[in-house]
Design an enzyme around this catalytic site. Structure first.
Site, mmCIF file in Angstrom:
data_model
loop_
_atom_site.group_PDB
_atom_site.id
_atom_site.type_symbol
_atom_site.label_atom_id
_atom_site.label_comp_id
_atom_site.label_asym_id
_atom_site.label_seq_id
_atom_site.Cartn_x
_atom_site.Cartn_y
_atom_site.Cartn_z
ATOM 1 N N THR A 86 -3.899 -1.846 -15.147
ATOM 2 C CA THR A 86 -4.589 -0.972 -14.184
ATOM 3 C C THR A 86 -4.917 -1.827 -12.962
ATOM 4 O O THR A 86 -6.067 -2.220 -12.766
ATOM 5 C CB THR A 86 -5.888 -0.386 -14.774
ATOM 6 O OG1 THR A 86 -6.653 -1.447 -15.364
ATOM 7 C CG2 THR A 86 -5.590 0.648 -15.840
ATOM 8 N N LEU A 146 -10.523 -9.664 -24.578
ATOM 9 C CA LEU A 146 -9.921 -10.982 -24.785
ATOM 10 C C LEU A 146 -9.872 -11.793 -23.506
ATOM 11 O O LEU A 146 -9.713 -11.262 -22.410
ATOM 12 C CB LEU A 146 -8.539 -10.866 -25.407
ATOM 13 C CG LEU A 146 -7.445 -10.056 -24.728
ATOM 14 C CD1 LEU A 146 -6.749 -10.866 -23.660
ATOM 15 C CD2 LEU A 146 -6.442 -9.611 -25.764
ATOM 16 N N ARG A 147 -10.056 -13.097 -23.693
ATOM 17 C CA ARG A 147 -9.962 -14.043 -22.581
ATOM 18 C C ARG A 147 -8.591 -14.691 -22.615
ATOM 19 O O ARG A 147 -8.117 -15.069 -23.689
ATOM 20 C CB ARG A 147 -10.999 -15.159 -22.731
ATOM 21 C CG ARG A 147 -12.426 -14.694 -22.729
ATOM 22 C CD ARG A 147 -13.306 -15.759 -23.370
ATOM 23 N NE ARG A 147 -12.944 -15.986 -24.767
ATOM 24 C CZ ARG A 147 -13.321 -17.023 -25.507
ATOM 25 N NH1 ARG A 147 -14.065 -17.965 -24.991
ATOM 26 N NH2 ARG A 147 -12.959 -17.144 -26.773
ATOM 27 N N ASN A 204 -17.588 -7.066 -17.884
ATOM 28 C CA ASN A 204 -16.943 -7.872 -16.840
ATOM 29 C C ASN A 204 -17.832 -7.991 -15.604
ATOM 30 O O ASN A 204 -17.878 -9.046 -14.960
ATOM 31 C CB ASN A 204 -15.577 -7.278 -16.466
ATOM 32 C CG ASN A 204 -14.489 -7.777 -17.412
ATOM 33 O OD1 ASN A 204 -14.756 -8.579 -18.312
ATOM 34 N ND2 ASN A 204 -13.271 -7.315 -17.208
ATOM 35 N N CYS A 256 -8.468 -9.854 -13.976
ATOM 36 C CA CYS A 256 -9.494 -8.930 -14.482
ATOM 37 C C CYS A 256 -10.742 -8.879 -13.617
ATOM 38 O O CYS A 256 -11.012 -7.857 -12.982
ATOM 39 C CB CYS A 256 -9.873 -9.323 -15.911
ATOM 40 S SG CYS A 256 -8.530 -9.079 -17.063
ATOM 41 N N LYS A 317 -7.402 -20.322 -14.069
ATOM 42 C CA LYS A 317 -8.282 -21.082 -14.972
ATOM 43 C C LYS A 317 -7.385 -21.902 -15.888
ATOM 44 O O LYS A 317 -6.177 -21.642 -15.986
ATOM 45 C CB LYS A 317 -9.177 -20.141 -15.764
ATOM 46 C CG LYS A 317 -8.454 -19.311 -16.816
ATOM 47 C CD LYS A 317 -9.489 -18.551 -17.641
ATOM 48 C CE LYS A 317 -8.882 -18.041 -18.914
ATOM 49 N NZ LYS A 317 -9.847 -17.324 -19.738
ATOM 50 N N ARG A 324 -2.738 -14.879 -10.801
ATOM 51 C CA ARG A 324 -3.246 -13.712 -10.073
ATOM 52 C C ARG A 324 -4.620 -14.028 -9.475
ATOM 53 O O ARG A 324 -5.504 -14.501 -10.157
ATOM 54 C CB ARG A 324 -3.337 -12.498 -11.017
ATOM 55 C CG ARG A 324 -1.977 -11.906 -11.329
ATOM 56 C CD ARG A 324 -2.087 -10.794 -12.328
ATOM 57 N NE ARG A 324 -2.535 -11.283 -13.623
ATOM 58 C CZ ARG A 324 -2.872 -10.487 -14.647
ATOM 59 N NH1 ARG A 324 -2.815 -9.180 -14.521
ATOM 60 N NH2 ARG A 324 -3.262 -11.005 -15.795
HETATM 61 C C1 UDX Z 1 -12.262 -12.108 -18.405
HETATM 62 C C2 UDX Z 1 -13.340 -11.781 -19.444
HETATM 63 O O1 UDX Z 1 -13.987 -12.987 -19.859
HETATM 64 C C3 UDX Z 1 -12.716 -11.071 -20.639
HETATM 65 O O2 UDX Z 1 -13.706 -10.734 -21.582
HETATM 66 C C4 UDX Z 1 -12.026 -9.826 -20.144
HETATM 67 O O3 UDX Z 1 -11.391 -9.165 -21.211
HETATM 68 C C5 UDX Z 1 -10.995 -10.173 -19.068
HETATM 69 O O4 UDX Z 1 -11.626 -10.901 -18.023
HETATM 70 P P1 UDX Z 1 -10.380 -13.983 -18.173
HETATM 71 O O5 UDX Z 1 -9.943 -13.298 -16.914
HETATM 72 O O6 UDX Z 1 -9.350 -14.447 -19.151
HETATM 73 O O7 UDX Z 1 -11.348 -13.022 -19.003
HETATM 74 O O8 UDX Z 1 -11.208 -15.249 -17.699
HETATM 75 P P2 UDX Z 1 -12.627 -15.901 -17.936
HETATM 76 O O9 UDX Z 1 -12.551 -16.957 -18.957
HETATM 77 O O10 UDX Z 1 -13.672 -14.863 -18.099
HETATM 78 O O11 UDX Z 1 -12.812 -16.627 -16.523
HETATM 79 C C6 UDX Z 1 -12.735 -15.866 -15.313
HETATM 80 C C7 UDX Z 1 -12.830 -16.746 -14.108
HETATM 81 O O12 UDX Z 1 -14.170 -17.217 -13.940
HETATM 82 C C8 UDX Z 1 -11.955 -17.989 -14.104
HETATM 83 O O13 UDX Z 1 -11.365 -18.101 -12.803
HETATM 84 C C9 UDX Z 1 -12.919 -19.111 -14.384
HETATM 85 O O14 UDX Z 1 -12.478 -20.338 -13.834
HETATM 86 C C10 UDX Z 1 -14.175 -18.601 -13.684
HETATM 87 N N1 UDX Z 1 -15.437 -19.140 -14.215
HETATM 88 C C11 UDX Z 1 -15.780 -18.916 -15.523
HETATM 89 C C12 UDX Z 1 -16.303 -19.831 -13.384
HETATM 90 O O15 UDX Z 1 -16.013 -20.030 -12.185
HETATM 91 N N2 UDX Z 1 -17.488 -20.299 -13.881
HETATM 92 C C13 UDX Z 1 -17.855 -20.087 -15.165
HETATM 93 O O16 UDX Z 1 -18.949 -20.538 -15.540
HETATM 94 C C14 UDX Z 1 -16.978 -19.388 -16.017
#
Ligand code: UDX
Length: 446
Positions: A86, A146-147, A204, A256, A317, A324
Protein backbone atom coordinates in the site's frame (compact mmCIF):
# COMPACT_ATOMS: atom_id res chain seq x y z
CA UNK A 1 -4.59 -26.25 6.46
CA UNK A 2 -4.34 -25.07 2.85
CA UNK A 3 -3.42 -21.39 2.72
CA UNK A 4 -2.66 -19.00 -0.09
CA UNK A 5 -0.56 -15.88 0.33
CA UNK A 6 -1.26 -13.25 -2.28
CA UNK A 7 1.66 -10.92 -2.97
CA UNK A 8 5.13 -12.41 -2.55
CA UNK A 9 7.06 -9.26 -1.72
CA UNK A 10 8.74 -8.70 1.55
CA UNK A 11 5.72 -9.38 3.76
CA UNK A 12 4.11 -12.10 1.64
CA UNK A 13 7.23 -14.18 1.00
CA UNK A 14 7.99 -14.14 4.72
CA UNK A 15 4.41 -14.97 5.70
CA UNK A 16 4.22 -17.81 3.15
CA UNK A 17 7.48 -19.41 4.31
CA UNK A 18 6.56 -19.05 7.99
CA UNK A 19 3.08 -20.54 7.47
CA UNK A 20 4.75 -23.55 5.81
CA UNK A 21 7.10 -23.75 8.79
CA UNK A 22 4.03 -23.88 11.06
CA UNK A 23 2.94 -26.99 9.15
CA UNK A 24 0.47 -25.62 6.57
CA UNK A 25 0.31 -26.32 2.84
CA UNK A 26 0.99 -22.93 1.27
CA UNK A 27 0.57 -21.53 -2.23
CA UNK A 28 2.18 -18.13 -2.84
CA UNK A 29 0.50 -16.06 -5.55
CA UNK A 30 1.97 -13.14 -7.46
CA UNK A 31 1.13 -11.38 -10.72
CA UNK A 32 4.86 -11.05 -11.50
CA UNK A 33 6.06 -14.22 -13.28
CA UNK A 34 9.74 -13.34 -12.70
CA UNK A 35 9.21 -13.17 -8.94
CA UNK A 36 7.35 -16.48 -8.98
CA UNK A 37 10.08 -18.13 -11.07
CA UNK A 38 12.78 -16.86 -8.69
CA UNK A 39 10.93 -18.07 -5.59
CA UNK A 40 10.24 -21.46 -7.19
CA UNK A 41 13.99 -21.78 -7.69
CA UNK A 42 14.51 -20.85 -4.02
CA UNK A 43 15.87 -17.36 -4.79
CA UNK A 44 14.71 -14.56 -2.47
CA UNK A 45 14.87 -11.18 -4.23
CA UNK A 46 15.78 -9.24 -1.06
CA UNK A 47 18.01 -9.58 1.98
CA UNK A 48 16.26 -11.06 4.99
CA UNK A 49 18.19 -13.20 7.48
CA UNK A 50 16.81 -16.76 7.75
CA UNK A 51 14.28 -16.44 4.93
CA UNK A 52 16.21 -18.10 2.04
CA UNK A 53 16.76 -21.19 4.23
CA UNK A 54 13.07 -21.46 5.10
CA UNK A 55 11.98 -21.03 1.48
CA UNK A 56 14.48 -23.61 0.27
CA UNK A 57 13.41 -26.05 2.99
CA UNK A 58 9.71 -25.82 2.22
CA UNK A 59 9.90 -25.60 -1.58
CA UNK A 60 11.97 -28.81 -1.36
CA UNK A 61 9.45 -30.49 0.95
CA UNK A 62 6.63 -29.48 -1.42
CA UNK A 63 4.77 -27.68 1.36
CA UNK A 64 5.41 -24.30 -0.26
CA UNK A 65 4.64 -23.63 -3.92
CA UNK A 66 4.21 -20.48 -6.00
CA UNK A 67 1.90 -19.58 -8.88
CA UNK A 68 0.62 -16.65 -10.94
CA UNK A 69 -2.77 -18.30 -11.40
CA UNK A 70 -5.65 -16.97 -9.27
CA UNK A 71 -7.94 -19.81 -10.41
CA UNK A 72 -5.43 -22.33 -9.01
CA UNK A 73 -5.21 -20.28 -5.80
CA UNK A 74 -9.00 -20.13 -5.45
CA UNK A 75 -9.36 -23.89 -5.91
CA UNK A 76 -6.54 -24.59 -3.44
CA UNK A 77 -7.02 -22.30 -0.44
CA UNK A 78 -9.27 -22.48 2.61
CA UNK A 79 -7.79 -19.19 3.82
CA UNK A 80 -6.36 -16.49 1.53
CA UNK A 81 -3.94 -13.94 3.01
CA UNK A 82 -3.57 -10.69 1.09
CA UNK A 83 -0.07 -9.26 1.56
CA UNK A 84 0.27 -6.72 -1.26
CA UNK A 85 1.79 -3.24 -0.86
CA UNK A 86 0.00 0.00 0.00
CA UNK A 87 2.46 2.65 -1.20
CA UNK A 88 1.95 6.39 -0.81
CA UNK A 89 -0.30 7.70 -3.58
CA UNK A 90 1.51 9.89 -6.05
CA UNK A 91 0.82 13.55 -5.28
CA UNK A 92 -1.01 12.79 -2.02
CA UNK A 93 -0.27 11.76 1.55
CA UNK A 94 -2.88 9.00 1.28
CA UNK A 95 -2.31 5.28 0.70
CA UNK A 96 -2.70 3.78 -2.76
CA UNK A 97 -5.15 0.89 -2.38
CA UNK A 98 -5.05 -0.20 -6.03
CA UNK A 99 -3.16 -3.41 -5.28
CA UNK A 100 -5.25 -4.34 -2.22
CA UNK A 101 -8.52 -3.80 -4.07
CA UNK A 102 -7.29 -5.73 -7.13
CA UNK A 103 -6.01 -8.66 -5.05
CA UNK A 104 -9.25 -8.97 -3.04
CA UNK A 105 -11.39 -8.71 -6.17
CA UNK A 106 -9.27 -11.30 -8.00
CA UNK A 107 -9.26 -13.90 -5.23
CA UNK A 108 -12.93 -13.32 -4.34
CA UNK A 109 -13.75 -14.15 -7.96
CA UNK A 110 -12.15 -17.60 -7.62
CA UNK A 111 -12.41 -18.50 -3.91
CA UNK A 112 -14.35 -21.60 -2.90
CA UNK A 113 -17.57 -21.06 -0.91
CA UNK A 114 -16.72 -20.56 2.78
CA UNK A 115 -13.12 -19.53 2.18
CA UNK A 116 -11.86 -16.72 4.43
CA UNK A 117 -10.13 -13.68 2.85
CA UNK A 118 -7.66 -12.16 5.33
CA UNK A 119 -5.99 -8.79 4.78
CA UNK A 120 -2.49 -8.31 6.22
CA UNK A 121 -1.55 -5.15 4.32
CA UNK A 122 -1.43 -1.87 6.26
CA UNK A 123 -4.56 0.02 5.19
CA UNK A 124 -6.52 3.15 6.09
CA UNK A 125 -9.18 2.41 8.70
CA UNK A 126 -12.45 1.52 6.98
CA UNK A 127 -10.90 -0.61 4.24
CA UNK A 128 -11.85 -4.00 5.70
CA UNK A 129 -15.47 -2.94 6.20
CA UNK A 130 -15.64 -1.57 2.66
CA UNK A 131 -14.24 -4.79 1.17
CA UNK A 132 -16.49 -6.99 3.32
CA UNK A 133 -19.54 -5.07 2.07
CA UNK A 134 -18.44 -5.18 -1.57
CA UNK A 135 -17.35 -8.82 -1.87
CA UNK A 136 -19.28 -12.04 -1.83
CA UNK A 137 -16.88 -13.64 0.68
CA UNK A 138 -16.05 -13.39 4.37
CA UNK A 139 -13.26 -10.93 5.18
CA UNK A 140 -10.96 -10.63 8.24
CA UNK A 141 -8.01 -8.35 9.03
CA UNK A 142 -4.83 -9.63 10.62
CA UNK A 143 -2.20 -6.86 10.64
CA UNK A 144 1.50 -7.73 10.76
CA UNK A 145 4.11 -5.99 12.87
CA UNK A 146 7.27 -7.53 11.47
CA UNK A 147 10.50 -5.58 11.35
CA UNK A 148 12.81 -5.94 8.40
CA UNK A 149 15.88 -7.87 9.46
CA UNK A 150 13.82 -9.82 12.03
CA UNK A 151 10.89 -10.74 9.78
CA UNK A 152 11.06 -14.52 10.26
CA UNK A 153 11.46 -14.28 14.01
CA UNK A 154 8.69 -11.67 14.29
CA UNK A 155 6.31 -13.89 12.27
CA UNK A 156 7.03 -17.18 14.03
CA UNK A 157 7.27 -15.66 17.51
CA UNK A 158 5.23 -12.43 17.37
CA UNK A 159 4.83 -10.30 20.47
CA UNK A 160 1.08 -10.30 19.77
CA UNK A 161 -1.50 -11.41 17.22
CA UNK A 162 -4.42 -9.21 16.27
CA UNK A 163 -7.52 -10.66 14.60
CA UNK A 164 -10.04 -8.20 13.20
CA UNK A 165 -13.11 -10.35 12.64
CA UNK A 166 -16.81 -10.05 11.96
CA UNK A 167 -17.81 -13.55 13.17
CA UNK A 168 -16.90 -16.32 15.62
CA UNK A 169 -16.27 -18.55 12.61
CA UNK A 170 -13.57 -16.22 11.23
CA UNK A 171 -11.95 -16.07 14.67
CA UNK A 172 -11.85 -19.85 14.99
CA UNK A 173 -10.34 -20.23 11.49
CA UNK A 174 -7.58 -17.75 12.38
CA UNK A 175 -7.02 -19.48 15.72
CA UNK A 176 -6.49 -22.74 13.79
CA UNK A 177 -4.03 -21.08 11.37
CA UNK A 178 -1.94 -19.70 14.23
CA UNK A 179 -2.49 -22.63 16.64
CA UNK A 180 1.26 -23.34 17.24
CA UNK A 181 1.99 -19.63 17.77
CA UNK A 182 -0.88 -19.29 20.25
CA UNK A 183 0.13 -22.52 22.00
CA UNK A 184 3.61 -21.03 22.46
CA UNK A 185 2.03 -18.18 24.43
CA UNK A 186 1.67 -15.29 21.96
CA UNK A 187 -0.98 -12.87 23.27
CA UNK A 188 -4.06 -12.57 21.08
CA UNK A 189 -6.23 -9.49 20.72
CA UNK A 190 -9.56 -10.07 18.98
CA UNK A 191 -11.11 -6.87 17.69
CA UNK A 192 -13.58 -5.41 15.23
CA UNK A 193 -12.36 -4.32 11.79
CA UNK A 194 -11.64 -0.65 12.52
CA UNK A 195 -9.77 -1.40 15.74
CA UNK A 196 -7.63 -4.10 14.09
CA UNK A 197 -6.72 -1.74 11.24
CA UNK A 198 -5.96 1.06 13.69
CA UNK A 199 -3.71 -1.12 15.88
CA UNK A 200 -1.21 -1.25 13.04
CA UNK A 201 -1.29 2.43 12.12
CA UNK A 202 -1.29 3.49 15.78
CA UNK A 203 1.72 1.27 16.54
CA UNK A 204 3.73 2.71 13.64
CA UNK A 205 2.65 6.26 14.51
CA UNK A 206 3.80 5.73 18.11
CA UNK A 207 7.20 4.35 17.04
CA UNK A 208 7.74 7.21 14.59
CA UNK A 209 6.72 9.72 17.26
CA UNK A 210 9.17 8.21 19.74
CA UNK A 211 12.05 8.55 17.25
CA UNK A 212 11.07 12.10 16.31
CA UNK A 213 10.67 13.01 19.98
CA UNK A 214 14.28 12.10 20.72
CA UNK A 215 15.39 13.79 17.51
CA UNK A 216 13.57 16.97 18.58
CA UNK A 217 15.46 16.68 21.88
CA UNK A 218 18.63 16.39 19.78
CA UNK A 219 17.75 19.74 18.19
CA UNK A 220 17.32 21.29 21.63
CA UNK A 221 20.62 19.74 22.78
CA UNK A 222 22.36 21.22 19.75
CA UNK A 223 20.97 24.66 20.61
CA UNK A 224 21.63 24.41 24.35
CA UNK A 225 24.89 22.44 24.41
CA UNK A 226 23.42 19.20 25.83
CA UNK A 227 24.07 15.57 24.93
CA UNK A 228 21.05 13.68 23.57
CA UNK A 229 22.75 10.29 24.08
CA UNK A 230 23.03 10.87 27.82
CA UNK A 231 19.53 12.38 27.90
CA UNK A 232 18.04 9.29 26.17
CA UNK A 233 19.80 6.96 28.57
CA UNK A 234 18.55 8.89 31.59
CA UNK A 235 14.91 9.19 30.54
CA UNK A 236 14.95 5.60 29.28
CA UNK A 237 15.55 4.25 32.79
CA UNK A 238 11.96 5.26 33.51
CA UNK A 239 10.01 2.06 32.74
CA UNK A 240 7.12 4.12 31.47
CA UNK A 241 9.36 5.58 28.76
CA UNK A 242 11.80 2.72 28.10
CA UNK A 243 15.05 2.88 26.15
CA UNK A 244 13.97 1.36 22.85
CA UNK A 245 13.45 3.63 19.84
CA UNK A 246 15.22 6.51 21.53
CA UNK A 247 18.30 6.47 19.30
CA UNK A 248 18.72 9.99 17.99
CA UNK A 249 20.26 10.34 14.57
CA UNK A 250 19.46 10.95 10.94
CA UNK A 251 15.97 9.55 11.53
CA UNK A 252 13.64 6.90 10.24
CA UNK A 253 13.12 5.77 6.67
CA UNK A 254 12.00 2.58 4.98
CA UNK A 255 8.87 1.35 3.30
CA UNK A 256 6.63 1.65 6.39
CA UNK A 257 6.98 4.41 8.97
CA UNK A 258 7.21 7.47 6.66
CA UNK A 259 4.33 6.54 4.37
CA UNK A 260 2.21 5.07 7.17
CA UNK A 261 2.24 8.23 9.30
CA UNK A 262 1.34 10.32 6.26
CA UNK A 263 -1.51 7.99 5.30
CA UNK A 264 -2.75 7.98 8.91
CA UNK A 265 -2.83 11.80 9.15
CA UNK A 266 -4.59 11.92 5.79
CA UNK A 267 -7.19 9.34 6.78
CA UNK A 268 -7.79 11.11 10.10
CA UNK A 269 -8.48 14.35 8.18
CA UNK A 270 -11.08 12.49 6.12
CA UNK A 271 -12.68 11.34 9.38
CA UNK A 272 -12.68 14.91 10.75
CA UNK A 273 -9.99 14.20 13.36
CA UNK A 274 -6.76 16.19 13.49
CA UNK A 275 -3.53 14.19 13.78
CA UNK A 276 -1.51 17.27 12.85
CA UNK A 277 1.23 16.23 15.29
CA UNK A 278 2.12 13.40 12.89
CA UNK A 279 3.02 16.02 10.28
CA UNK A 280 5.42 17.55 12.80
CA UNK A 281 6.82 14.06 13.49
CA UNK A 282 7.47 13.79 9.73
CA UNK A 283 8.96 17.30 9.58
CA UNK A 284 11.33 16.70 12.53
CA UNK A 285 12.44 13.49 10.87
CA UNK A 286 13.24 15.22 7.57
CA UNK A 287 14.99 18.12 9.35
CA UNK A 288 17.60 15.67 10.68
CA UNK A 289 18.64 14.96 7.10
CA UNK A 290 19.00 18.73 6.56
CA UNK A 291 21.15 18.88 9.67
CA UNK A 292 23.57 16.24 8.35
CA UNK A 293 23.85 18.16 5.08
CA UNK A 294 24.49 21.38 7.06
CA UNK A 295 27.17 19.67 9.19
CA UNK A 296 28.81 18.34 6.04
CA UNK A 297 28.97 21.86 4.64
CA UNK A 298 30.30 23.21 7.93
CA UNK A 299 33.05 20.59 8.18
CA UNK A 300 34.04 21.27 4.59
CA UNK A 301 34.44 24.97 5.31
CA UNK A 302 31.05 26.22 4.12
CA UNK A 303 30.40 24.24 0.95
CA UNK A 304 30.81 20.65 -0.20
CA UNK A 305 31.45 21.59 -3.82
CA UNK A 306 34.42 19.52 -4.99
CA UNK A 307 34.80 17.66 -1.67
CA UNK A 308 35.20 13.88 -1.68
CA UNK A 309 32.55 12.49 0.63
CA UNK A 310 32.44 8.86 1.80
CA UNK A 311 28.97 7.73 2.87
CA UNK A 312 28.89 4.64 5.09
CA UNK A 313 25.48 3.08 4.60
CA UNK A 314 22.77 3.03 1.94
CA UNK A 315 20.05 0.80 3.43
CA UNK A 316 17.43 2.56 5.58
CA UNK A 317 18.61 0.44 8.50
CA UNK A 318 21.11 -2.36 9.14
CA UNK A 319 20.39 -6.01 8.27
CA UNK A 320 18.41 -4.93 5.25
CA UNK A 321 19.05 -4.14 1.59
CA UNK A 322 15.94 -1.97 1.52
CA UNK A 323 16.70 1.56 0.32
CA UNK A 324 13.14 2.89 0.26
CA UNK A 325 13.18 6.42 1.69
CA UNK A 326 16.67 5.80 3.02
CA UNK A 327 18.01 8.81 4.97
CA UNK A 328 21.56 7.80 3.96
CA UNK A 329 20.88 7.92 0.23
CA UNK A 330 18.78 11.07 0.54
CA UNK A 331 21.73 12.86 2.16
CA UNK A 332 24.19 11.35 -0.34
CA UNK A 333 22.09 12.50 -3.31
CA UNK A 334 21.73 16.01 -1.91
CA UNK A 335 25.47 16.38 -1.40
CA UNK A 336 26.02 15.15 -4.94
CA UNK A 337 23.60 17.85 -6.16
CA UNK A 338 25.66 20.41 -4.25
CA UNK A 339 28.74 19.35 -6.19
CA UNK A 340 30.36 16.84 -3.84
CA UNK A 341 32.08 13.75 -5.21
CA UNK A 342 30.15 11.12 -3.23
CA UNK A 343 31.15 7.48 -2.75
CA UNK A 344 28.73 5.15 -0.97
CA UNK A 345 29.43 1.80 0.65
CA UNK A 346 26.88 -0.58 2.16
CA UNK A 347 27.31 -4.28 3.00
CA UNK A 348 24.01 -5.37 1.38
CA UNK A 349 22.25 -2.53 -0.41
CA UNK A 350 24.75 -1.53 -3.13
CA UNK A 351 22.87 -3.13 -6.03
CA UNK A 352 19.59 -1.49 -5.08
CA UNK A 353 21.30 1.85 -4.44
CA UNK A 354 23.10 1.76 -7.79
CA UNK A 355 19.84 1.21 -9.65
CA UNK A 356 18.02 4.03 -7.85
CA UNK A 357 20.92 6.54 -7.70
CA UNK A 358 23.13 5.81 -10.72
CA UNK A 359 24.94 9.14 -10.45
CA UNK A 360 26.47 8.42 -7.05
CA UNK A 361 29.84 6.69 -6.80
CA UNK A 362 30.00 3.27 -5.14
CA UNK A 363 32.78 1.35 -3.40
CA UNK A 364 33.01 -2.37 -2.70
CA UNK A 365 34.34 -1.93 0.83
CA UNK A 366 34.37 0.68 3.58
CA UNK A 367 38.14 1.04 3.11
CA UNK A 368 37.73 1.77 -0.57
CA UNK A 369 35.08 4.41 0.19
CA UNK A 370 37.29 6.07 2.80
CA UNK A 371 40.36 6.28 0.58
CA UNK A 372 41.13 9.95 -0.10
CA UNK A 373 37.86 11.21 1.44
CA UNK A 374 37.63 14.79 2.70
CA UNK A 375 34.64 13.88 4.85
CA UNK A 376 33.07 10.64 6.13
CA UNK A 377 29.35 10.34 6.94
CA UNK A 378 28.17 7.38 9.03
CA UNK A 379 24.47 7.07 8.12
CA UNK A 380 23.36 3.43 8.53
CA UNK A 381 24.15 1.66 11.76
CA UNK A 382 25.74 -1.56 10.45
CA UNK A 383 27.74 -3.25 13.24
CA UNK A 384 30.81 -3.46 10.99
CA UNK A 385 31.00 0.35 10.82
CA UNK A 386 31.29 0.49 14.60
CA UNK A 387 34.28 -1.83 14.31
CA UNK A 388 36.23 0.43 11.96
CA UNK A 389 39.54 1.34 13.59
CA UNK A 390 39.72 5.16 13.61
CA UNK A 391 43.53 5.15 13.56
CA UNK A 392 43.71 2.96 10.47
CA UNK A 393 40.83 4.92 8.89
CA UNK A 394 42.75 8.16 9.45
CA UNK A 395 45.61 6.80 7.32
CA UNK A 396 43.20 6.18 4.43
CA UNK A 397 41.32 9.46 4.17
CA UNK A 398 42.51 12.74 2.75
CA UNK A 399 41.17 14.68 5.75
CA UNK A 400 40.00 13.03 8.97
CA UNK A 401 36.53 14.52 9.41
CA UNK A 402 33.46 12.48 10.28
CA UNK A 403 29.78 13.01 11.04
CA UNK A 404 28.20 10.19 13.05
CA UNK A 405 24.60 10.36 11.90
CA UNK A 406 23.58 7.38 14.04
CA UNK A 407 25.14 8.24 17.39
CA UNK A 408 26.84 4.86 17.37
CA UNK A 409 30.56 5.60 17.18
CA UNK A 410 32.89 6.20 20.13
CA UNK A 411 33.54 9.93 19.90
CA UNK A 412 36.52 9.87 22.25
CA UNK A 413 38.29 7.13 20.29
CA UNK A 414 37.79 8.89 16.99
CA UNK A 415 38.89 12.23 18.42
CA UNK A 416 41.95 10.64 20.04
CA UNK A 417 42.87 9.26 16.62
CA UNK A 418 42.92 12.80 15.26
CA UNK A 419 39.48 13.05 13.71
CA UNK A 420 37.23 16.10 13.64
CA UNK A 421 34.14 14.38 15.00
CA UNK A 422 30.54 15.58 14.94
CA UNK A 423 27.39 13.72 16.01
CA UNK A 424 23.77 14.83 15.97
CA UNK A 425 22.55 16.23 19.28
CA UNK A 426 25.90 15.90 20.98
CA UNK A 427 28.54 18.51 21.74
CA UNK A 428 31.87 18.32 19.92
CA UNK A 429 34.25 16.16 22.00
CA UNK A 430 36.69 17.95 24.32
CA UNK A 431 39.86 18.91 22.51
CA UNK A 432 38.04 19.02 19.22
CA UNK A 433 38.65 22.11 17.15
CA UNK A 434 36.34 23.08 14.34
CA UNK A 435 37.67 22.23 10.91
CA UNK A 436 37.83 25.21 8.65
CA UNK A 437 38.50 23.41 5.42
CA UNK A 438 40.11 26.64 4.31
CA UNK A 439 43.23 26.59 2.18
CA UNK A 440 46.24 26.02 4.36
CA UNK A 441 44.46 23.80 6.85
CA UNK A 442 46.88 21.06 7.75
CA UNK A 443 45.81 17.50 7.35
CA UNK A 444 45.91 16.00 10.83
CA UNK A 445 47.43 12.65 11.49
CA UNK A 446 47.23 10.73 14.74
C1 UDX B 1 8.64 -0.78 11.20
C2 UDX B 1 7.97 -1.26 12.49
O1 UDX B 1 8.95 -1.38 13.53
C3 UDX B 1 7.27 -2.59 12.26
O2 UDX B 1 6.61 -3.02 13.43
C4 UDX B 1 6.27 -2.41 11.14
O3 UDX B 1 5.63 -3.63 10.86
C5 UDX B 1 6.95 -1.88 9.88
O4 UDX B 1 7.65 -0.68 10.19
P1 UDX B 1 10.89 -1.41 9.91
O5 UDX B 1 10.47 -0.45 8.84
O6 UDX B 1 11.44 -2.75 9.52
O7 UDX B 1 9.65 -1.73 10.86
O8 UDX B 1 12.00 -0.66 10.76
P2 UDX B 1 12.30 -0.28 12.26
O9 UDX B 1 13.21 -1.26 12.87
O10 UDX B 1 11.05 0.03 12.99
O11 UDX B 1 13.13 1.06 12.02
C6 UDX B 1 12.56 2.14 11.28
C7 UDX B 1 13.54 3.25 11.08
O12 UDX B 1 13.73 3.96 12.31
C8 UDX B 1 14.93 2.86 10.62
O13 UDX B 1 15.33 3.78 9.60
C9 UDX B 1 15.78 2.99 11.85
O14 UDX B 1 17.13 3.27 11.54
C10 UDX B 1 15.10 4.17 12.55
N1 UDX B 1 15.29 4.21 14.01
C11 UDX B 1 14.84 3.18 14.79
C12 UDX B 1 15.88 5.32 14.60
O15 UDX B 1 16.28 6.28 13.90
N2 UDX B 1 16.02 5.36 15.96
C13 UDX B 1 15.58 4.36 16.75
O16 UDX B 1 15.74 4.48 17.98
C14 UDX B 1 14.98 3.23 16.16
Amino acid sequence: MRLTVIGTGYLGATHAACMAELGHEVLGVDVDPDKVAALRAGRVPFHEPGLPGLIAKHTASGRLRFTTDYAEAGAFGEVHFVCVGTPQRSGSEGADLTYVDAAFAAIAGHAAPGALLVGKSTVPVGTAGRLAAALDAEVAWNPEFLREGFAVEDTLRPDRLVFGVGSARAESILRAVYAPVLAAGAPLVVADFPTAELVKTAANAFLATKISFINAMAEVCEAAGGDVGVLAEAIGYDDRIGRKFLRAGVGFGGGCLPKDIRAFAHRADELGVSLAFLREVDAINLRRRDKVVALARELCGGAVQGARVAVLGAAFKPDSDDIRDSPALDVAARLRLEGADVTVYDPEALDNARKAFPLLGYALSAEEALRGADLVLHLTEWPQFREIDPERAATLVGRPRIVDGRGALDADRWTAAGWHFRALGRPAPAGERPATGLPGEEKRRP
